[in-house]
Design an enzyme around this catalytic site. Structure first.
Site, mmCIF file in Angstrom:
data_model
loop_
_atom_site.group_PDB
_atom_site.id
_atom_site.type_symbol
_atom_site.label_atom_id
_atom_site.label_comp_id
_atom_site.label_asym_id
_atom_site.label_seq_id
_atom_site.Cartn_x
_atom_site.Cartn_y
_atom_site.Cartn_z
ATOM 1 C CE LYS A 194 -1.862 2.875 3.157
ATOM 2 N NZ LYS A 194 -1.889 3.951 2.415
ATOM 3 C CD GLU A 269 13.763 1.291 8.603
ATOM 4 O OE1 GLU A 269 14.571 2.333 9.110
ATOM 5 O OE2 GLU A 269 14.321 0.187 8.598
ATOM 6 C CB CYS A 303 13.354 9.632 7.898
ATOM 7 S SG CYS A 303 14.240 8.613 6.476
ATOM 8 C CD GLU A 403 10.319 13.023 11.415
ATOM 9 O OE1 GLU A 403 9.196 12.763 11.594
ATOM 10 O OE2 GLU A 403 10.885 12.425 10.564
HETATM 11 P P1 NAD Z 1 2.599 8.422 7.782
HETATM 12 O O1 NAD Z 1 2.655 7.584 9.091
HETATM 13 O O2 NAD Z 1 1.440 9.456 7.978
HETATM 14 O O3 NAD Z 1 1.982 7.502 6.778
HETATM 15 C C1 NAD Z 1 2.790 6.367 6.210
HETATM 16 C C2 NAD Z 1 1.977 5.274 5.393
HETATM 17 O O4 NAD Z 1 1.038 4.616 6.498
HETATM 18 C C3 NAD Z 1 0.910 5.882 4.304
HETATM 19 O O5 NAD Z 1 0.710 4.711 3.281
HETATM 20 C C4 NAD Z 1 -0.478 5.704 5.053
HETATM 21 O O6 NAD Z 1 -1.638 5.624 4.331
HETATM 22 C C5 NAD Z 1 -0.378 4.657 6.094
HETATM 23 N N1 NAD Z 1 -1.116 4.603 7.298
HETATM 24 C C6 NAD Z 1 -1.706 5.877 7.770
HETATM 25 N N2 NAD Z 1 -2.397 5.130 9.071
HETATM 26 C C7 NAD Z 1 -2.213 3.925 8.800
HETATM 27 C C8 NAD Z 1 -2.840 2.808 9.929
HETATM 28 N N3 NAD Z 1 -3.637 3.265 10.831
HETATM 29 N N4 NAD Z 1 -2.385 1.838 9.763
HETATM 30 C C9 NAD Z 1 -1.766 1.437 8.686
HETATM 31 N N5 NAD Z 1 -1.001 2.047 7.926
HETATM 32 C C10 NAD Z 1 -1.412 3.500 8.032
HETATM 33 O O7 NAD Z 1 3.755 8.907 7.144
HETATM 34 P P2 NAD Z 1 4.197 10.029 6.147
HETATM 35 O O8 NAD Z 1 3.449 11.316 6.418
HETATM 36 O O9 NAD Z 1 3.420 9.324 4.776
HETATM 37 O O10 NAD Z 1 5.616 10.075 5.881
HETATM 38 C C11 NAD Z 1 6.623 10.836 6.864
HETATM 39 C C12 NAD Z 1 6.975 10.261 7.930
HETATM 40 O O11 NAD Z 1 7.714 9.078 7.473
HETATM 41 C C13 NAD Z 1 7.956 10.869 8.707
HETATM 42 O O12 NAD Z 1 7.768 10.630 10.150
HETATM 43 C C14 NAD Z 1 9.262 10.415 8.483
HETATM 44 O O13 NAD Z 1 10.476 10.458 9.175
HETATM 45 C C15 NAD Z 1 9.167 8.894 8.147
HETATM 46 N N6 NAD Z 1 10.154 8.413 7.268
HETATM 47 C C16 NAD Z 1 10.979 7.558 7.940
HETATM 48 C C17 NAD Z 1 11.770 6.808 7.032
HETATM 49 C C18 NAD Z 1 13.036 5.856 7.508
HETATM 50 O O14 NAD Z 1 13.454 5.150 6.895
HETATM 51 N N7 NAD Z 1 13.143 5.925 8.754
HETATM 52 C C19 NAD Z 1 11.822 7.072 5.634
HETATM 53 C C20 NAD Z 1 10.941 7.935 4.992
HETATM 54 C C21 NAD Z 1 10.213 8.531 6.018
#
Ligand code: NAD
Length: 511
Positions: A194, A269, A303, A403
């Site tokens: 997804k 991650e 991130c 962040e």
């Molecule tokens: P997010 O957590 O809002 O969403 C990530 C994914 O999770 C999306 O596909 C979203 O639809 C899904 N999601 C949302 N609610 C969910 C639930 N209840 N159950 C399952 N899936 C669900 O994150 P974002 O805003 O898309 O991305 C930004 C975040 O990602 C930042 O905090 C960033 O640091 C982190 N990030 C981490 C890394 C790493 O490798 N550590 C890399 C890139 C981004």
């Protein structure tokens, strides 16, 4: 390219570009493309027009995808074929990625707001992750124990975990997918993917390449849609054996809870608040350039963003002045302009959130050295944020701890190595950290004591498929890429074998 300056900044205004028609995204289930009567739109953060219309997944279609992955896994069409055969498919995917970079990169730029040069690098570079994973598919092995006694032999084998849910964020949609998918496939797993609802299209394009490369039906299924219900069902369903998630720490915690009912394996991650520490004996020119890169890359929506620097008091003013000067030369603006280095902010709400952190820090006594507000780009609108540097930040301020996920640099200062390490580790996060010094002892001591999954010395954000990536503390659990990342998708089974009929009976035979 049309350069103009605003507040001394370097802004690339809109270029003439005929946008492609909106991409129509469909689910991929059991090798077939599936439409939906309900759809959702993505409006480009930079261009303000609808750039994709995607099928909106519900619980029923998510269930179908999971069951397709389960059937494919249990049938052994992928999990039980040779590593050589799996590698052949992964290598074909790598070639296809390289042949399709431009189409995928343009769509990724339009949906995410990132510069086209960076999107090309991200998509083209992902091919190497597929090639590396292909090498693992052929070379993975367990071990044997021939020292258990004359009548025993132990063999430890590695097996695929099973059905894996892959949930990805919007900031590096194609790259992060490629940090997970080829490794899961190399291990022999089947998957349900997804992508983020904000950047679904490059994952669909990946699905097209997988079909063209000959991946058997049902091995990779894609469901488009939102966290609820799609992501949450992918984290709870009893036919899923593992969830690998990249995204926010808040959602990562929710997923851990959801997965606990069936004790699925979970790899996370998550976020980071990554410092670069600058000692006075460092190559300050290189350090300033790396700090500038570290904070503005992907508009800070990364991130690994080095959103805070910890700089020695004696050089702090001069160093900040140097970073301010460099920041004014960084090209912000139209992401479709090949010379642009920093693009748009993902949503208007996120732009307002970034500004909230900046205004709160100023109100609490921090000093604004540069920027500090939304940025208007001629011909494109205001969903951009100025390069922003804030000094006199104290460790208790939200801008120093949370962040921000924007082009905002917080400057803190230190006097001793111990102080620098204490500030580095004074965080709920532990994704990455960096140190700048010409003294190898300083670098090594910092690298050993920093609480982080990755420590860079005299560089920032270099990564290789061979090197594991991941975080400690609330930055995540498990590792991605490299051998350790690959191992996440494997279970270990011990086979204990008796040689000959030499086992002494447990039950004494009755006379
Ligand atoms: P997010 O957590 O809002 O969403 C990530 C994914 O999770 C999306 O596909 C979203 O639809 C899904 N999601 C949302 N609610 C969910 C639930 N209840 N159950 C399952 N899936 C669900 O994150 P974002 O805003 O898309 O991305 C930004 C975040 O990602 C930042 O905090 C960033 O640091 C982190 N990030 C981490 C890394 C790493 O490798 N550590 C890399 C890139 C981004």
């Amino acid at each position: 390219m049309d350069l103009e300056t605003m507040n001394d900044l370097t802004i690339n205004t809109a270029i003439d570009y005929a946008l492609p028609s909106a991409f129509a995204g469909r689910h991929l289930i059991d090798g077939k493309w599936v439409e939906s009567t309900e759809t959702f739109d993505r409006v480009s953060p930079s261009h303000g027009s609808v750039v994709s219309v995607s099928a909106k997944g519900d619980a029923a279609v998510t269930e179908q995808a999971i069951l397709a992955a389960r059937r494919a896994y249990d049938a052994g069409v992928w999990s039980r074929i040779s590593g050589k055969e799996r590698a052949a498919v992964l290598l074909r995917v790598a070639d296809l990625i390289e042949a399709n970079v431009e189409r995928i990169a343009v769509q990724e730029t339009l949906e995410s707001g990132k510069p086209i040069s960076q999107a090309r690098g991200e998509v083209g570079g992902a091919a190497d992750l597929w090639r590396y994973a292909a090498s693992l598919a052929r070379t993975t092995h367990g071990d044997s124990h021939n020292t258990l006694g004359d009548n025993m032999l132990g063999v430890v084998v590695k097996e695929p975990v099973g059905v894996v849910s892959i949930i990805t964020p919007w900031n590096f949609p194609f790259w992060i997918l490629s940090q997970k998918l080829p490794f899961a496939l190399a291990a022999g797993c089947t998957v349900v993917v997804k992508p983020s609802e904000m950047t679904p299209s490059s994952t669909v394009m990946m699905g097209e390449l997988l079909m063209e490369a000959g991946l058997p039906a049902g091995v990779c299924n894609i469901v488009l849609g939102y966290g609820e219900p799609v992501g949450s069902l992918m984290s709870t369903h009893s036919d899923v054996d593992m969830v690998t998630f990249t995204g926010s720490t808040a959602v990562g915690k929710l997923i851990t809870q959801s997965a606990s009912a069936t004790l699925k394996k979970v790899a996370l991650e998550l976020g980071g608040k990554n410092p670069q520490v600058i000692f006075p004996d460092a190559d300050l020119e290189s350090a300033a350039d790396a700090v500038t890169f570290g904070v503005y890359f992907n508009v800070g929506q990364c991130c690994n963003s080095s959103s805070r620097i910890i700089v020695h008091e004696d050089i702090a003013d001069a160093f900040v002045a140097r970073v301010v000067a460099l920041s004014k030369q960084v090209k912000f603006g139209d992401p479709l302009d090949p010379s642009t280095q920093v693009g748009a902010i993902v949503t208007p709400e996120h732009n307002a959130k970034i500004d909230g952190y900046v205004q709160a820090a100023i109100a609490a006594g921090a000093k604004l050295e540069l920027g500090g507000g939304a940025l208007s780009v001629d011909g494109l609108g205001r969903q951009f944020y100025q390069p922003t540097i804030i000094s006199h930040v104290t460790p208790d301020m939200a801008v120093a701890r949370e962040e921000v996920f924007g082009p905002v640099l917080s400057v803190l200062t230190f006097r001793t190595l111990d102080e620098a390490i204490a500030l580095t580790n004074d965080s709920n996060y532990g994704l990455s950290a960096g140190v700048w010094s010409e003294n190898v002892h300083t670098c090594l001591e910092f690298a050993r004591r920093a609480e982080a999954g990755t420590v860079w010395t005299n560089t920032w954000m270099d990564g290789y498929p061979e090197l594991a990536f991941g975080g400690v503390k609330q930055s995540g659990q498990g590792r991605e890429i490299g051998r350790y990342g690959f191992d996440e998708f494997l279970e270990v089974k011990s086979m204990v074998m008796r040689i000959g009929r030499s086992r002494a009976p447990w039950v004494e035979a009755c006379a």
